[in-house]
Structures are given as C-alpha cells and as structure tokens.
Design a protein around this motif. Sequence first.
Motif, mmCIF file in Angstrom:
data_model
loop_
_atom_site.group_PDB
_atom_site.id
_atom_site.type_symbol
_atom_site.label_atom_id
_atom_site.label_comp_id
_atom_site.label_asym_id
_atom_site.label_seq_id
_atom_site.Cartn_x
_atom_site.Cartn_y
_atom_site.Cartn_z
ATOM 1 N N TYR A 120 0.823 -1.222 0.000
ATOM 2 C CA TYR A 120 0.000 0.000 0.000
ATOM 3 C C TYR A 120 0.856 1.272 0.000
ATOM 4 C CZ TYR A 120 -3.996 -3.023 0.756
ATOM 5 O OH TYR A 120 -4.978 -3.983 0.590
ATOM 6 N N HIS A 121 2.116 1.143 -0.331
ATOM 7 C CA HIS A 121 3.038 2.281 -0.436
ATOM 8 C C HIS A 121 3.213 3.013 0.905
ATOM 9 C CE1 HIS A 121 2.750 1.560 -4.713
ATOM 10 N NE2 HIS A 121 1.433 1.678 -4.639
ATOM 11 N N LEU A 122 3.143 2.263 1.974
ATOM 12 C CA LEU A 122 3.375 2.816 3.312
ATOM 13 C C LEU A 122 4.789 2.459 3.775
ATOM 14 C CD1 LEU A 122 0.009 1.764 5.011
ATOM 15 C CD2 LEU A 122 0.512 3.905 3.826
ATOM 16 N N LYS A 123 5.250 3.154 4.791
ATOM 17 C CA LYS A 123 6.562 2.889 5.383
ATOM 18 C C LYS A 123 6.391 2.493 6.849
ATOM 19 C CE LYS A 123 8.633 4.103 1.566
ATOM 20 N NZ LYS A 123 9.280 3.082 0.701
ATOM 21 N N VAL A 124 7.419 1.849 7.400
ATOM 22 C CA VAL A 124 7.369 1.374 8.786
ATOM 23 C C VAL A 124 8.627 1.819 9.521
ATOM 24 C CG1 VAL A 124 7.252 -0.654 10.292
ATOM 25 C CG2 VAL A 124 6.016 -0.648 8.099
ATOM 26 N N ALA A 125 8.431 2.406 10.717
ATOM 27 C CA ALA A 125 9.546 2.776 11.599
ATOM 28 C C ALA A 125 9.392 2.015 12.912
ATOM 29 C CB ALA A 125 9.549 4.277 11.854
#
Length: 473
Positions: free
Chosen positions: A230-235
């Motif tokens: 879904y074109h998200l990023k994770v930190a």
Amino acid sequence: MFGSMVTAVSLRRCFYLSAIVLVLSTLMAAVIIVKLSPLESVKCQPHAVTPAVEWSTVANQLMDSVTAQQINENQKEINDKKYREMREKIIQNKVARMSRKMRNKVLPLIKNDTIVEPNYNIHIFYYAWYRSQAYDGVWKQWNHDYLPNWKKNDKRVFPDGSHEPPADIGANYYPSLGCYSSTDPQVIDIHMKQLKEAGVGVIVFSWTPPKTMDSTDPVLPDVLDAAHRYHLKVAPHIEPYAGRNPINLIEHIRYLFNQYSSHPALYRMRREEDGTVLPVVYIYDSYVFPSSAWWELLSLRGNLTLRGTEIDAIYIGLLVDSQHRNHIKKSHFDGFYTYFAANGFSYGSTWKNWKDLNKFARQNGLLFIPGVGPGYIDTQVRPWNAENTRHRRHGQYYEVAWKSALNSGATMISITSFNEWHEGTQIEPAKPASNKDFTYLDYEPEGSHFYLNLTKWWIQQFIEKYTNTDQKD
C-alpha cells in the motif's frame, strides 16, 4: 414598807422593760427574716452536681461521635455523587451540543471521494500485540488485567482480575473487526488499506526483541510486506523490555537492521546535517537512561558511538517533562516526540507548549514530532484513572489537537494511535457493543469510520498548509 414598795416598783419596771425588749426583738427578728429570705432562697438552692462518670456513658458518647462522623462522611459521599451526576449531565449536554455543531461543520467536508496519497510526514503508532483464541489458540491483550491503583492513599475499591473476551475486553470501545489477532495476515492487510486511504504515510510499529515476553518481532515481516503493498513505510518503536539498557540496545538495534534494513518499506529520511539517508527509530521512555549514557551511543565522540556505523539512524527520543529538552539535547538525539493523547497529562502532551517546543527544536537542529489523538480513556484497565479521561466530543478534541499541531509550526505530526484500544486513543473503526455489565463507547452517530475519515481531512489540511508555505517561499 417603803423598801418593799421600791422593790415592787423595780420588779414591775423590769418586767415591763423585759416585755418591751422581747417585743422589739421579735419585731426586729421578723423584719430581718423577711429581708433575708429572698437572698437565702437563692443561695440555698441546690448546686448543680456533675454526675459520676460511667464507662457506658463514655462509650455511648464515643459511639455518638463515630455515628455523627459516619453520617457526615455518608452525606459527603451523597453530595459528591450528586455533584458528579450533575457534572456528568452538564458534560453530556455539552457533548450533545458539540456533536451537532461538529456534524454540521465537518461531516460535509469528509464525505468526499478525494484520494490522498500517503504522506510520509504523518506517522501513526501501531500495536501488533493482540492475539485471539480462534486464530492463535490463546487470548492476549484483549483479556488485559485490571491494573492496581498507583495512588496508595486512594482507599476506593476497584475491580481486579482479568477481562474475559470476547464479550468482556480490556477497552472502553469495541473494535469493528472483533477481538482479532495481530498475526492474522487478513487483519494486517485491512489495517494497511485503511491507513493508506486515510493518507497516513508511516506506521510506527511497537517493537520488542525476540525472546522477550510477548515480543512483536514475529509480526513485523508481515506488516512490512503489507505496508509495501500500500506504499506505506514502517519505523520501529522500541518499547521498554526486561533488562533494557544502552548496551544490549545496541545489539537489538543491530538485529533489527540485519533483519529488516534491506526491506523497501523500512522508513528512511534524510538527515539535514550531512544529507545522509537513514532509517528512523523511535525509543519509548528514553529519559530513564542518563544523557551521559546516550551520549556514548549518539555522539560522534562517544566511546560506543553508532554514528557512521551500519546502525546509524535518525534516533527520536521521548519528551515528557520540560527538563527532558536538555536531556534530548545532551544525549544527541536527532529529535523528540510527545506521544501521549491526553492534553495536560504531561508537559510534552500539553497543546499550549508545542510552539515553544518547536522553537526549541529549530534552535537546536532537532526534529519535533507532536502527538495528536482523538481522546483518551483507560478505565477498563485503570478504573481509578478517570481523571485523565479526555472525551472525544464527536471529533472536537481531535480538531483542537490537529489545529494546535499545525499552529506550532511542526513539519511532522504523529497520531496516537491506530489501535491502542486499552487507552482509548484508537482511530481504528469501532462498533456499538455491550455485555450484561458494561456498554462500550462508540463513534455513533457519525459511524465506525468517522476517525479515519477525520484523519484524512486533517492530513489534507496539513498538505495544503505546507503546499501554500512552499509556494510563498
């Protein structure tokens, strides 16, 4: 004969004189008695005498005193209860008015089909610690314990023990998905889709290392994969865990990077200082370690420095109290966040302080990430903590939080939270539910997706603000 006569006269005279003296004495005595009788009638009244003290009398007096005290306490409780009921009624009426105002103001704005691309300056805290009987064979987190009161002088009695899902859960709201498992790929996919449609860009994933109790590390690969779709990023959001210290933290960060640094969904940003693109790592409760310990890790001159190594990153510390500003600076963190969704709960979470915190961050080359939230309520796990409840007021609380963050000048904003159900800060969809003892809160009448829609609207305002700012520059 004359002598006899003289004697007779003398005797008669003495008799008369004696009679006169007797009469006069009697009269004088009568006068004195009459005059003194009122005085004597007072003086001779019986004096009040203190009765003998008996133990039964003392006990009765003590019992009367205790009874009076109990009556006063009972009356105080009754008065307090009436005051609370009156205050609750006032709040309910106020909330109802705010609800009508909010619906008229915001609902027409959020009921649109505008597509918002994920904005990587908007971060949201995400929890993958839930487990279900159906999927995992065991309940976790939904069956949260009632926590003991941290106020030792509070003598009120509160529930204890654990919740019994699915009807009874450790939350004041009930999720639309039910008591799901965070390990279920279908649930993870739904969550990522919802966040993408809301315009959130970065999931701040609550993480603890492998082999720690209830570690969330096994879920992270699936979250990264779904986020990437879904074109998200994770930190990663490194939580406290047993024995955490700056030394073993190095090893756990190294593990994180070895496992996940090559994943395209791991969030990276450019460090302004030197232009290096690095992963972003949040560290919860960073202030529990002295700044001198962090300096060894985060300063270029530290003996254990991470700078310039394979585990260098943009490290974000937590600011709770005002003195933590100096702690953040001395520690050589790259920035700080405020996390808590309860305005006034801490210095960092208090909206009116955000302008000053942003100013401090700019002056010291730091990132400032204020935490907005839709409300706060945790009385299903901390029943004694009602004073920290922040009512949602049908979106108005969220509105003021967003406005405060935008007005502070912060260029990155975090949302607390997507699904921290225990503390009632979630924007994940909720539904009406109840059991025989409790009725859960919900988002009605606006609907289960109200806070996702509201988040989307505020992200649009954020984008518009900084688009206009860039155009002016």
